[in-house]
Enzyme design. Structure first.
Site, mmCIF file in Angstrom:
data_model
loop_
_atom_site.group_PDB
_atom_site.id
_atom_site.type_symbol
_atom_site.label_atom_id
_atom_site.label_comp_id
_atom_site.label_asym_id
_atom_site.label_seq_id
_atom_site.Cartn_x
_atom_site.Cartn_y
_atom_site.Cartn_z
ATOM 1 N N GLU A 46 11.243 100.085 27.722
ATOM 2 C CA GLU A 46 10.755 98.728 27.414
ATOM 3 C C GLU A 46 9.431 98.822 26.633
ATOM 4 O OE1 GLU A 46 8.938 96.904 30.883
ATOM 5 O OE2 GLU A 46 9.432 94.885 30.190
ATOM 6 N N ASN A 193 8.583 99.428 32.409
ATOM 7 C CA ASN A 193 7.162 99.784 32.591
ATOM 8 C C ASN A 193 6.819 99.286 33.981
ATOM 9 O OD1 ASN A 193 5.316 100.130 29.716
ATOM 10 N ND2 ASN A 193 7.372 99.263 29.501
HETATM 11 N N1 CDT Z 1 7.786 95.383 33.143
HETATM 12 C C1 CDT Z 1 8.235 94.905 34.312
HETATM 13 O O1 CDT Z 1 9.100 94.050 34.357
HETATM 14 N N2 CDT Z 1 7.639 95.401 35.428
HETATM 15 C C2 CDT Z 1 7.941 94.900 36.723
HETATM 16 C C3 CDT Z 1 6.740 94.973 37.571
HETATM 17 C C4 CDT Z 1 6.856 94.059 38.669
HETATM 18 S S1 CDT Z 1 5.329 93.735 39.413
HETATM 19 C C5 CDT Z 1 4.763 92.327 38.607
HETATM 20 C C6 CDT Z 1 9.081 95.647 37.400
HETATM 21 O O2 CDT Z 1 9.938 94.970 37.965
HETATM 22 O O3 CDT Z 1 9.106 96.863 37.425
#
Ligand code: CDT
Length: 307
Positions: A46, A193
């Site tokens: 991503e 990420n």
């Molecule tokens: N990039 C992304 O979607 N990251 C989310 C972090 C969640 S915490 C706000 C994930 O689900 O891995």
């Protein structure tokens, strides 16, 4: 046998000051490794071209827009498409998309083996928040910078297989996989990420987060009899750690390849799409076994309503 040799090209940290050109050079190094290992499709994370900028609060929209791509391919990314065409390797990667109408999406594209974009997906499940949140250890402003995707969860026939994409937080939602499962998906590619720590819950560390990541992808793969390739952007970006844990999961839910570190790293597996057939025609033969008369609440209702 319908084998596609797939590379999961995990990227290590990208700092705020790193240029698109320097990231593309790193991606080309991974693509060359993939070529040497016979890959026919390489999946990147991503927002692969930049640091994970939604951790930064930016009140100035002009600054926000510097993280977005108004065209794809662009001058900076064209070498990736040229490599794809020259070596017959399809690629998939995520980027921040600015449309001609001025809309902002968290987007992923997939090409065929001639470097033509054959599929586009815009992230549906945007995590995080809109305004600066003092209660968090760090920000996650995806809801501020992106619109929810407007393309649904499309699938495409490519390389003799039915392929679909999702992005990061989407992997935690069973609906993501099932909507593609209902289109016969055989391969889901996804980049992520994911911070190694929870900004709202101290003590929830990397082991916990890796477990949840794999749990979701393994369940999604098994319950829909599909391959799932999940690829991280990992490492410490400007002081903020992102977890690794890139995996290739087979249609039985087993992890068949897993990244070891948190830097640029390629994982490879020869994925036979015919391995999907057994699950799709037996326990997860949707046409025979699903009971949609009992599932209406899933699309009628968003949040929880207790009895
Ligand atoms: N990039 C992304 O979607 N990251 C989310 C972090 C969640 S915490 C706000 C994930 O689900 O891995």
């Amino acid at each position: 046998m319908r084998e596609i040799t797939i590379g999961g090209a995990q990227l290590g940290a990208i700092q705020k000051t790193d240029s698109r050109a320097s990231v593309v050079q790193r991606m080309l190094v991974l693509l060359e490794q993939a070529r040497q290992q016979g890959c026919e499709l390489v999946v990147f994370p991503e927002l692969a071209l930049t640091t994970f900028f939604p951790r930064w609060f930016m009140p100035d929209q002009a600054e926000v827009d510097t993280w977005f791509e108004a065209e794809m391919p662009s001058e900076a990314t064209r070498p990736l498409f040229d490599f794809s065409r020259e070596h017959g390797i399809a690629i998939s990667f995520g980027y921040a998309e600015l449309t001609p109408e001025g809309q902002h999406f968290n987007t992923s594209i997939i090409t065929d083996r001639q470097g033509n974009i054959v599929g586009k997906y815009r992230k549906v499940h945007l995590p995080g928040h809109v305004e600066f949140d003092t209660a968090r250890d760090f920000q996650h402003l995806e809801k501020r910078y992106f619109l929810p995707g407007d393309l649904g969860f499309p699938t495409w026939e490519s390389q003799g297989a039915v392929m679909g994409m999702c992005i990061c937080n989407d992997r935690r939602w069973p609906e993501t996989y099932r909507v593609m499962g209902l289109q016969g998906v055989e391969l889901i590619t996804l980049g992520y990420n994911t911070p190694s720590i929870n900004s709202q819950k101290r003590g929830e560390g990397e082991e916990h987060r890796l477990f949840h990541s794999e749990l979701c992808m393994q369940a999604g793969a098994y319950q829909n009899a599909t391959w799932v390739v999940g690829v991280a952007k990992a490492g410490v970006e400007d002081g903020f750690p992102l977890m690794g844990g890139s995996v290739i999961v087979d249609p039985n839910g087993f992890v068949v390849a897993r990244a070891q570190g948190q830097g640029d790293e390629l994982i490879v597996h020869a994925c036979d799409m015919d391995l999907c057939n057994f699950g799709k025609t037996t326990i997860f033969d949707f046409a025979r076994h699903r009971r949609i008369e009992h599932y209406g609440i899933i699309t009628r209702q968003t949040g929880v309503q207790r009895p």
